[in-house]
Design an enzyme around this catalytic site. Structure first.
Site, PDB file in Angstrom:
ATOM      1  CB  SER A 746     -11.317  -8.175   9.176  1.00 44.87           C
ATOM      2  OG  SER A 746     -10.511  -9.336   9.278  1.00 44.87           O
ATOM      3  CE  LYS A 789     -13.856 -11.882   7.847  1.00 43.68           C
ATOM      4  NZ  LYS A 789     -13.566 -10.437   8.005  1.00 43.68           N
TER       5      LYS A 789
END
Length: 861
Positions: A746, A789
């Site tokens: 990511s 996140k």
């Protein structure tokens, strides 16, 4: 040949015993625990090599005078030490195997330290057992040997020790016969000392004969009381190695019979399955035929205790009131709508269909978000008992399945033990930290859990120790984990995973206001009339002193504020009480304090017990009206007070200053404890090593960096870079917190943005964070952990987050309060990422010859 003139030394070191008597010709084991006895063992027995050093004196303390110094019996026994065993760790402890030689009389103690030494007078000769020169009274000896033979006839002659005893009685001289028999029969300490004091052989025989006859009568009574013919000998005799402790206490046999009868009644009363009942009856029959001293006796007894204590058919009626369950869950937990909805669904189906098997729920989320407390609330809502089984660090499959009964110290597995303790077969069982199971040399406990958590198999779960099927289908299993990555796929397939993400800022404020603050006020003896903490103050603590997904640190900080206020209240209260009291009142109070404490001790304990179960609210015991005369109440918790108590803010948003230089960008990462904000930095220097990566990066992140560098090389002309821009130069990229391993797919868009910022000498927007993976052709791929996140970016004060467009579906789980404060940019290509990350993206791309800004190249996919 006899040895009539063998003598012992006149000076003998002494071992003092409190509850034993060594008779000549017998062998006993003496534990050595006192300092003086240990000194003797170390000085003479463990360090000496001569035979004479093994001869010591054994003397007994006078009964009833153990507390007096030198209260030793006048007659002792000289013995030879055959064996010394023991250890020096964790504390010195020895054991001596001593055989008696002859009697002696204590004349005087000539040494006390480090161990006692005495001058002794030998009272009888040391002769060989084969010496036939025997001139003792014939009639008395014959009567004694006849009684000894009766004793042997009552024992099992097939036992080697009994056969040895029979041979010994037949050939032992009459002068030693009384000592040998007195050492074997049951007698009290004064009776044994009386035998020891009998110097004359005839007197010794007369003293010992009643003891022998009494023991024979006791054994006859035990034999007549026996109900099973094949069990008589086994129930009478217990012979240990060396002939010591030959006969048991017959009174203990009565206790054994009562225990067996009690077990039989419990087996009849317990409503167990037919297969289990047959096995229990069979084991009970073995127990009845077994001598109490046999090793299998205690093992079989413990096994039967487990069978009768397990809840084979005991269940508790659960509550199926959906409305009340919803109210209870809302009262215990703020938010967590998915979890509450799943519990209510189970209750609804359970209400419509009573035989629904218990589901296996697995709550996954960072620490401190309330996974364990959810399980407790489920148990309270359903009205079921609650039991917790911690699996963190378990690396032995036998902890789950149990050990075989043939092993020493074998125990059932944790599942069976938990059901034994909770006493019902349908509890709520919490499998805590299931993701932290290990694998060792004793098997995989995760594999052992497959049968436990499989609804199709756990109705006949067989514990290795129990070796009987037990129905676990009615148990409601609830597992907790911080991460799914360490859970084996077959085990994960058997559980219904429910993600419990971190809380938002608003949720933390409400949790602190509704749950944490009242709890801390009660624990610290305060009330809302004394301390007033507003939502703004809680938000200040959350933003400047905590950085977590859960609320554990928040609770500790609120507790620190309560403790500081409690100190002020206690000081003011004490000053007020001292001022209000006269000197006479203070003296009277001091005199009556002990009396009042004793009178109210029982009442106080009862009140505390009732407070623990919630029947009586706890009182602070503070007179608010008088306390207001000395301090302003309530104490308002404002930012200045928070700063004075908790110190300078621990967390401050410093991202703007760090991102204000080229080659720096903010990325978002997922961790088992929630989302994290990560600042990625890069520098450009002269060298020829190419791209250098530091920060404990895994192979996946290293490959992401190589892909990002390949894309930059491929599009160098678009970024107005020379084709050989890396010639004689090197780029060093660092991920802070180098002590922590980092890996995952990511970080591609963040690495690419850092490279473009560094090579174009442009700064990335300080309010932008990003996550996503890229391909060689510039396509942005979806990633996981979007909610964690975004919450991390929200906690850090960032206002723009770039995520892959394919993750749009994950935005449904984000609270509206977060989405209203964060601009989420959905991107499909790298060009869209750069447009969101830079304010002057067209300047980076440059202009063509006609003065028209160059357009980003479309992706090739």
């Amino acid at each position: 040949m006899g040895l009539p003139h063998v003598t012992i030394p006149k000076k003998l070191p002494l071992i003092v015993v409190a509850d034993g008597v060594l008779l000549p010709g017998s062998t006993i084991r003496i534990p050595v625990t006192t300092v003086k006895n240990i000194n003797l063992v170390r000085s003479r027995l463990t360090s000496g090599s001569k035979l004479a050093s093994t001869i010591i004196g054994i003397v007994t303390k006078e009964p009833g005078k153990e507390s007096k110094v030198n209260a030793l019996h006048e007659i002792g026994t000289a013995g030879v030490v055959i064996q010394v065993t023991g250890t020096n760790w964790p504390r010195p402890s020895y054991s001596l195997l001593v055989t008696g030689l002859c009697r002696f009389r204590l004349q005087s103690i000539i040494q006390e330290h480090p161990y006692p030494v005495a001058i002794v007078t030998q009272l009888d000769d040391i002769k060989d057992i084969t010496d036939e020169n025997d001139e003792q009274p014939t009639e008395l000896v014959s009567e004694f040997k006849e009684a000894a033979q009766k004793l042997i006839n009552l024992l099992d002659i097939s036992v080697p020790a009994v056969a040895k005893l029979k041979d010994l009685v037949e050939r032992v001289p009459s002068r030693q016969l009384a000592d040998v028999v007195a050492a074997l029969v049951r007698a009290t300490l004064p009776e044994r000392l009386q035998v020891l004091d009998a110097i004359d052989v005839a007197t010794r025989l007369r003293v010992t004969l009643p003891l022998l006859l009494r023991h024979i009568q006791r054994l006859k009574d035990v034999r007549e009381a026996g109900s099973e013919e094949g069990n008589k000998e086994n129930r009478i005799v217990h012979i240990s190695r060396g002939g010591r402790n030959l006969l048991p206490d017959p009174d203990s046999l009565d206790d054994s019979e009562n225990e067996v009868a009690e077990l039989e009644e419990k087996i009849k009363a317990t409503n167990m399955p037919e297969e289990v009942h047959k096995a229990a009856v069979k084991e009970l029959g073995r127990l009845k035929r077994m001598a109490q001293h046999m090793p299998d006796y205690s093992m079989t007894r413990n096994y039967l205790d487990l069978i009768v204590e397990l809840p084979w058919s005991i269940t508790v009626k659960e509550t199926c009131n959906i409305r009340k369950a919803r109210e209870d869950l809302d009262a215990d937990h703020y938010g967590l709508q998915k979890v509450k909805r799943r519990v209510l669904e189970y209750l609804a189906v359970r209400q419509l269909r009573g035989d629904l098997k218990g589901p296996i729920l697995c709550f996954v989320g960072p620490p401190g978000v309330g996974k364990t407390s959810i399980a407790k609330s489920i148990a309270t809502t359903l009205g079921r008992p609650y039991c917790r089984m911690s699996l963190g660090g378990v690396s032995d499959q036998h902890d789950i399945r149990g050990h075989r009964r043939t092993y020493i110290g074998a125990m059932p597995g944790r599942v069976i033990q938990a059901l034994r303790n909770v006493k019902v077969k349908n509890p709520v069982m919490l499998l805590d930290e299931i993701d932290k199971l290990g694998t060792g040399i004793h098997g995989d406990p995760g594999a052992a859990l497959l049968e436990v958590l499989d609804p199709e198999q756990n109705s006949t779960f067989t514990d290795t120790y129990l070796n009987l099927p037990f129905d676990l289908s009615q148990v409601l299993f609830v597992a907790t984990a911080n991460s799914l990555s360490t859970i084996a796929t077959p085990l994960l397939d058997r559980m219904e995973v429910i993600h419990v993400p971190g809380y938002t800022q608003e949720e933390k404020v409400m949790i602190g206001q509704l749950h944490l603050l009242p709890k801390q006020l009660q624990e610290h003896g305060l009330s809302s009339d004394i301390l007033d903490m507003s939502k703004e103050s809680i938000a200040t603590i959350i933003g400047e002193y905590t950085r977590e997904a859960g609320v554990r640190t928040l609770e500790r900080k609120i507790g620190a504020v309560c403790r500081a206020i409690a100190v002020q209240v206690a000081e003011k209260r004490r000053d007020h009480e001292d001022e209000a009291k006269t000197s006479e009142e203070m003296i009277t109070e001091a005199e009556d304090r002990d009396r009042r404490t004793e009178q109210h001790a029982d009442e106080t304990r009862e009140i505390e017990l009732r407070q623990e179960v919630g029947e009586v609210p706890q009182q602070s015991g503070i007179n608010l009206s008088k306390l207001r005369e000395h301090m302003d109440l309530p104490v308002i918790v404002d930012p200045k007070l928070i700063y004075d108590i908790l110190g300078p803010p621990i967390f401050q948003s410093g991202l703007a200053g760090r991102v204000s230089v080229p080659g720096v960008a903010v990325g978002l990462a997922w961790t088992p404890v929630g989302g994290e904000v990560m600042v990625v930095e890069a520098s450009r220097t002269v060298g020829d090593s190419g791209l250098t990566l530091t920060g404990q990066l895994g192979s996946v992140m290293q490959e992401s960096a190589k892909i990002a560098m390949s894309w930059v090389r491929q599009h160098a002309f678009l970024l107005q870079l020379d084709k050989d821009f890396m010639k004689d130069e090197e780029i060093h990229m660092h991920f802070p917190a180098g002590a922590i391993n980092k890996d995952g797919p990511s970080a591609g868009v963040t690495i690419l943005t850092v490279l473009v910022s560094l090579l174009s000498n442009r700064c990335v927007r300080s309010d932008v964070a990003m996550t996503g993976e890229i391909t060689l052709n510039g396509v942005v791929l979806p990633v996981g952990g979007i909610k964690e996140k975004l919450l991390a970016a929200h906690r850090a004060g960032l206002t723009t987050v770039v995520i892959p467009a394919a993750n749009k579906k994950d935005l449904e789980d984000i609270p509206n309060s977060v989405l209203n404060e964060i601009e989420v940019v959905l991107v499909n290509t790298v060009e869209e990422v750069l447009q969101a990350a830079f304010d002057d993206f067209t300047d980076i791309l440059g202009e063509n010859d006609d003065g028209v800004p160059a357009k980003p190249l479309p992706s090739k996919l």
